[in-house]
Motif scaffolding. Structure first.
Motif, PDB file in Angstrom:
ATOM      1  N   VAL A  11       5.568  -0.661  -1.510  1.00 50.31           N
ATOM      2  CA  VAL A  11       6.492  -0.653  -2.643  1.00 50.31           C
ATOM      3  C   VAL A  11       6.540   0.780  -3.140  1.00 50.31           C
ATOM      4  O   VAL A  11       5.513   1.313  -3.553  1.00 50.31           O
ATOM      5  N   PHE A  13       7.611   2.626  -6.080  1.00 48.32           N
ATOM      6  CA  PHE A  13       8.041   2.490  -7.472  1.00 48.32           C
ATOM      7  C   PHE A  13       8.296   3.871  -8.076  1.00 48.32           C
ATOM      8  O   PHE A  13       9.164   4.044  -8.916  1.00 48.32           O
ATOM      9  N   LYS A  19       4.700  11.616  -4.249  1.00 47.95           N
ATOM     10  CA  LYS A  19       4.382  10.224  -3.906  1.00 47.95           C
ATOM     11  C   LYS A  19       5.329   9.685  -2.837  1.00 47.95           C
ATOM     12  O   LYS A  19       4.919   8.919  -1.957  1.00 47.95           O
ATOM     13  N   PHE A  43      12.602   0.420  -9.109  1.00 50.66           N
ATOM     14  CA  PHE A  43      12.589   1.318 -10.269  1.00 50.66           C
ATOM     15  C   PHE A  43      12.928   2.760  -9.850  1.00 50.66           C
ATOM     16  O   PHE A  43      13.895   2.992  -9.153  1.00 50.66           O
ATOM     17  N   TRP A  44      12.118   3.738 -10.241  1.00 52.38           N
ATOM     18  CA  TRP A  44      12.440   5.159 -10.014  1.00 52.38           C
ATOM     19  C   TRP A  44      12.408   5.509  -8.541  1.00 52.38           C
ATOM     20  O   TRP A  44      13.006   6.502  -8.125  1.00 52.38           O
ATOM     21  N   VAL A 144      12.557  -9.459  -5.150  1.00 53.99           N
ATOM     22  CA  VAL A 144      11.105  -9.553  -4.992  1.00 53.99           C
ATOM     23  C   VAL A 144      10.720 -10.598  -3.951  1.00 53.99           C
ATOM     24  O   VAL A 144       9.715 -10.458  -3.251  1.00 53.99           O
ATOM     25  N   TYR A 147      10.627  -8.951  -0.613  1.00 48.85           N
ATOM     26  CA  TYR A 147       9.416  -8.143  -0.488  1.00 48.85           C
ATOM     27  C   TYR A 147       8.205  -9.012  -0.164  1.00 48.85           C
ATOM     28  O   TYR A 147       7.449  -8.730   0.772  1.00 48.85           O
ATOM     29  N   LEU A 148       8.038 -10.089  -0.941  1.00 50.24           N
ATOM     30  CA  LEU A 148       6.859 -10.934  -0.747  1.00 50.24           C
ATOM     31  C   LEU A 148       6.860 -11.592   0.637  1.00 50.24           C
ATOM     32  O   LEU A 148       5.800 -11.781   1.237  1.00 50.24           O
ATOM     33  N   ALA A 151       5.358  -8.967   2.734  1.00 51.77           N
ATOM     34  CA  ALA A 151       3.997  -8.572   2.366  1.00 51.77           C
ATOM     35  C   ALA A 151       2.962  -9.613   2.781  1.00 51.77           C
ATOM     36  O   ALA A 151       1.840  -9.279   3.151  1.00 51.77           O
ATOM     37  N   ASN A 157      -0.734  -3.436   2.440  1.00 50.58           N
ATOM     38  CA  ASN A 157       0.312  -3.516   1.415  1.00 50.58           C
ATOM     39  C   ASN A 157      -0.042  -2.537   0.310  1.00 50.58           C
ATOM     40  O   ASN A 157      -1.063  -2.689  -0.344  1.00 50.58           O
ATOM     41  N   LEU A 158       0.805  -1.547   0.109  1.00 52.78           N
ATOM     42  CA  LEU A 158       0.498  -0.529  -0.895  1.00 52.78           C
ATOM     43  C   LEU A 158       1.584  -0.481  -1.966  1.00 52.78           C
ATOM     44  O   LEU A 158       2.744  -0.745  -1.696  1.00 52.78           O
ATOM     45  N   PHE A 159       1.183  -0.131  -3.172  1.00 47.46           N
ATOM     46  CA  PHE A 159       2.112   0.085  -4.285  1.00 47.46           C
ATOM     47  C   PHE A 159       1.975   1.543  -4.679  1.00 47.46           C
ATOM     48  O   PHE A 159       0.898   1.989  -5.082  1.00 47.46           O
ATOM     49  N   ILE A 160       3.044   2.297  -4.527  1.00 45.68           N
ATOM     50  CA  ILE A 160       2.951   3.748  -4.716  1.00 45.68           C
ATOM     51  C   ILE A 160       3.866   4.197  -5.850  1.00 45.68           C
ATOM     52  O   ILE A 160       5.026   3.868  -5.847  1.00 45.68           O
TER      53      ILE A 160
END
Lengths: 160, 160, 160
Positions: A11, A13, A19, A43-44, A144, A147-148, A151, A157-160
């Motif tokens: 993800v 973000f 990043k 998001f961003w 979402v 995505y799931l 995942a 699974n990373l959230f960056i």
């Protein structure tokens, strides 16, 4: 008998250049190891995928304001750190060039060549008023749930 | 024969509104897919779970100072990005309302209805001097061991 | 018959003291549960592993500039939040001492005693001009391929 491919999802973000670079380096590395890789831009993070030219689309005032305020594409992103000195992003681009490291636009291109699935979060697009024409070509679009779905089959699974 | 439920865990470290929203959207999505979901609130992430009214508890000076300086609950959080313009959080709340997106307090309520396990990091509570009465009702309390016990059985583990 | 050990990996991208503390608390917790644990230090996260004394090495101008601008080791890191008040890192260190919580340097030492694998990202070292002599002893050195080799066997993979 076919062997199941490993899966990796990220993800993205954050809208920070450093990043985004980290995300694409991991994604490209995993793709080189023959993983199925998905980057889900939310998001961003979606700013990374904006075209750098102005795209004429009909928008309300607030959506236009977001469009102006947010960086237009991978070349315009700031840094999560040391950006305050103004020269941060320029220094990083300079050392990356000196070391022949791939730039963020080149990392994105490589990801597309390697078949990394680039998915734009449709909820964010609605909220920020971003339209498909404003993003680089070749994106997929999901929420979402999409995505799931990826995942849950992935080990990394990373959230960056 | 019973099928084992998928598990998802999220460490919410950040005290930013946008990151908290992302965490709860993923958590609620996973819960809708019938995952066992845990959100582990640590460091600044605990501020998301503070009650918005002042709760009278006995505290030392430093603990009081942290209590004053840190945002009091989900409605008071800032943004990780574009917050500097002052209007960031207001703009985001405005577009979320316009698009009938759930607000952060509503996302938290939905998570509780769906049985998402909301765990406050006891080590952070000790350090910042937060007491159980200051957090919203229905939280569980655990340390890093509790988090790892859930994470090791989960496929999707995110740090936000 | 030998039982396979669980694995946990953490990418420490951030150079913030609070995030580094969270990373090492999770890593030490997982190691205490007998996981094989790897922390992969990349980008600003590498600053956590710098020696705090000045190390004389030959460098170009830009590499020297990065060396001056970036915090020199675990004791010099700022906070991701509330740092702006200047007193943030001092307050956190103060409450940690008051509660007998391990400091970041102590958490790093504990991780080394527990056999947590501490890996410096060689690509970042090249870019920022950091040399092995400038990092604390006992590090390993690898690129993204090394990280992925560990992550693909791990259940808990976090990006911090």
């Amino acid at each position: 008998m076919t062997e199941k491919k490993e899966k990796t999802t990220i993800v993205l973000f954050s809208g920070d250049m450093d990043k985004a670079i980290a995300a694409f380096i991991i994604a490209n590395g995993a793709a080189a190891y023959d993983h199925d890789v998905t980057i889900f831009f939310t998001f961003w993070g979606l700013n990374t995928m904006r075209r750098d030219e102005v795209v004429k689309v009909k928008k309300g005032f607030l959506e236009k304001a977001f469009g102006w305020m947010m960086p237009r594409g991978a070349k315009k992103l700031g840094l999560s750190n040391m950006n305050f000195m103004g020269m941060g992003p320029k220094m990083i681009k300079h050392v990356m060039k000196k070391h022949n490291a791939l730039t963020l636009p080149q990392l994105i291109e490589l990801a597309q060549e390697q078949g990394v699935k680039l998915v734009a979060c449709t909820m964010t697009m609605d909220l920020l008023g971003l339209q498909q024409e404003e993003l680089i070509p070749g994106m997929e679009y999901a929420g979402v749930a999409g995505y799931l779905g990826d995942a849950v089959d992935a080990k990394v699974n990373l959230f960056i």
